[in-house]
Design an enzyme around this catalytic site. Sequence first.
Site, PDB file in Angstrom:
ATOM      1  N   VAL A   1     -43.204  -6.941  11.088  1.00 54.62           N
ATOM      2  CA  VAL A   1     -43.192  -6.348  12.424  1.00 54.62           C
ATOM      3  C   VAL A   1     -43.628  -7.436  13.401  1.00 54.62           C
ATOM      4  O   VAL A   1     -44.672  -8.057  13.220  1.00 54.62           O
ATOM      5  CB  VAL A   1     -44.117  -5.130  12.525  1.00 54.62           C
ATOM      6  CG1 VAL A   1     -44.080  -4.551  13.940  1.00 54.62           C
ATOM      7  CG2 VAL A   1     -43.724  -4.066  11.508  1.00 54.62           C
ATOM      8  N   LYS A   2     -42.825  -7.654  14.436  1.00 53.66           N
ATOM      9  CA  LYS A   2     -43.136  -8.694  15.423  1.00 53.66           C
ATOM     10  C   LYS A   2     -44.095  -8.160  16.487  1.00 53.66           C
ATOM     11  O   LYS A   2     -43.837  -7.125  17.098  1.00 53.66           O
ATOM     12  CB  LYS A   2     -41.860  -9.156  16.134  1.00 53.66           C
ATOM     13  CG  LYS A   2     -40.991 -10.126  15.377  1.00 53.66           C
ATOM     14  CD  LYS A   2     -39.879 -10.592  16.320  1.00 53.66           C
ATOM     15  CE  LYS A   2     -38.882 -11.514  15.654  1.00 53.66           C
ATOM     16  NZ  LYS A   2     -37.843 -11.941  16.619  1.00 53.66           N
ATOM     17  N   ILE A   3     -45.168  -8.907  16.705  1.00 57.07           N
ATOM     18  CA  ILE A   3     -46.109  -8.628  17.788  1.00 57.07           C
ATOM     19  C   ILE A   3     -46.331  -9.923  18.552  1.00 57.07           C
ATOM     20  O   ILE A   3     -46.593 -10.962  17.941  1.00 57.07           O
ATOM     21  CB  ILE A   3     -47.459  -8.098  17.252  1.00 57.07           C
ATOM     22  CG1 ILE A   3     -47.267  -6.755  16.532  1.00 57.07           C
ATOM     23  CG2 ILE A   3     -48.474  -7.953  18.378  1.00 57.07           C
ATOM     24  CD1 ILE A   3     -48.536  -6.211  15.900  1.00 57.07           C
TER      25      ILE A   3
ATOM     26  N   ILE B   1     -38.632  -6.921  12.599  1.00 55.01           N
ATOM     27  CA  ILE B   1     -38.327  -5.913  13.600  1.00 55.01           C
ATOM     28  C   ILE B   1     -39.400  -6.001  14.679  1.00 55.01           C
ATOM     29  O   ILE B   1     -40.569  -6.260  14.384  1.00 55.01           O
ATOM     30  CB  ILE B   1     -38.268  -4.503  12.977  1.00 55.01           C
ATOM     31  CG1 ILE B   1     -37.722  -3.490  13.985  1.00 55.01           C
ATOM     32  CG2 ILE B   1     -39.625  -4.061  12.435  1.00 55.01           C
ATOM     33  CD1 ILE B   1     -37.341  -2.160  13.346  1.00 55.01           C
TER      34      ILE B   1
END
Length: 367
Positions: A137-139, A106
């Site tokens: 979690v996409k960063i 996400i």
Amino acid sequence: MNTLQRLHAEQDQSPWIDFIDRQLIDSGTLAERVKMGIRGLTSNPTIFAKAVASGQYDELIRREIADGHDTRQIFEAIEIADLGDAADILRPVYDDSDGTDGFVSIEVEPDLADDSDATLERARHLWRRLARPNVFVKIPATTAGLPAIEAAIAEGININITLMFSVDVYRDVAHAYINGLRTRLGSGGEIGRVASVASFFVSRVDTKVDKMLDAIGSGAALEARGQAAIANAKLAYHAYKEIFEGDGFDDLAAAGARVQRCLWASTSTKNPVYRDVMYAEELIGPKTVDTLPTETIEAFLDHGIVSRTLDVGLDEAIAAIRAVESLGIRMEMVTDELIAEGVAAFTKSFEDLMGVIDAQRKALAPA
């Protein structure tokens, strides 16, 4: 076994699907894909925009309207529902692989890419909302993203670092992961279940470099087309092996830490002149992930060749980059431009998605 299953069984590479919508989940197609060998899933705003416009989420949007939620809250409800259900479908893969695979990703909104604190806070929020161990979690790998990545890892949040093009940036990303693990271990935290992947974008490198080579137009330039992206990825994998198979990671590995796998993103072939599974075939190697759009999955199932290629021909990869640079194309400039363009493109895609949801919200609101 089919070719997707052989990728994992024979080469220790995990094929993931680069697509999600409600229909994929409700129709049972994702579950079928998992049986066929898909071991994870990623998503992006463009895919969600198409799905919202198709009417797949109208009932959910009506409920969100009744609860008084705005456009961003509606999108969060959509992505949390879809990715939560996808994570549950993939949970057996996660359990069977002892937490190596079975993940969904996400994304922190791209308009936060230059704000470390806001990125970290958003990552925490999405991690809490999904509340499942098999979530990334996409960063993005921006200058502001790196401190957020390190801090999130230190807190035990699984992170998919996205929008990487440069080998130098990859090294920074790998060390952010390692530093986060060291911080967590030093504070008494458990590091054995913390996972991370470093998403290296592939075909966009060729798209940009080939355009520059075409503009030069010499025989040497035309001969160099279609080689930079694979060479760049092979150099990144070489850096991965230096970092995670070297002495500097031994103490963390002894404490149970996992390596940060390289993930090959944007592996569909944009140029119809090239083989449609070129990137999938040329980047096969152990402890890696390849995210594939549906059309590339079908092509690879039909005629993909499974063979270890990723760490073969390193000298040739170095020579390919040198050949490009000898023509006046600096790869550092190319990769710097690509990440700036990538953030801008993702921001625009997100804004377009917000526009689609807002239009749908207005259309479905009670008179």
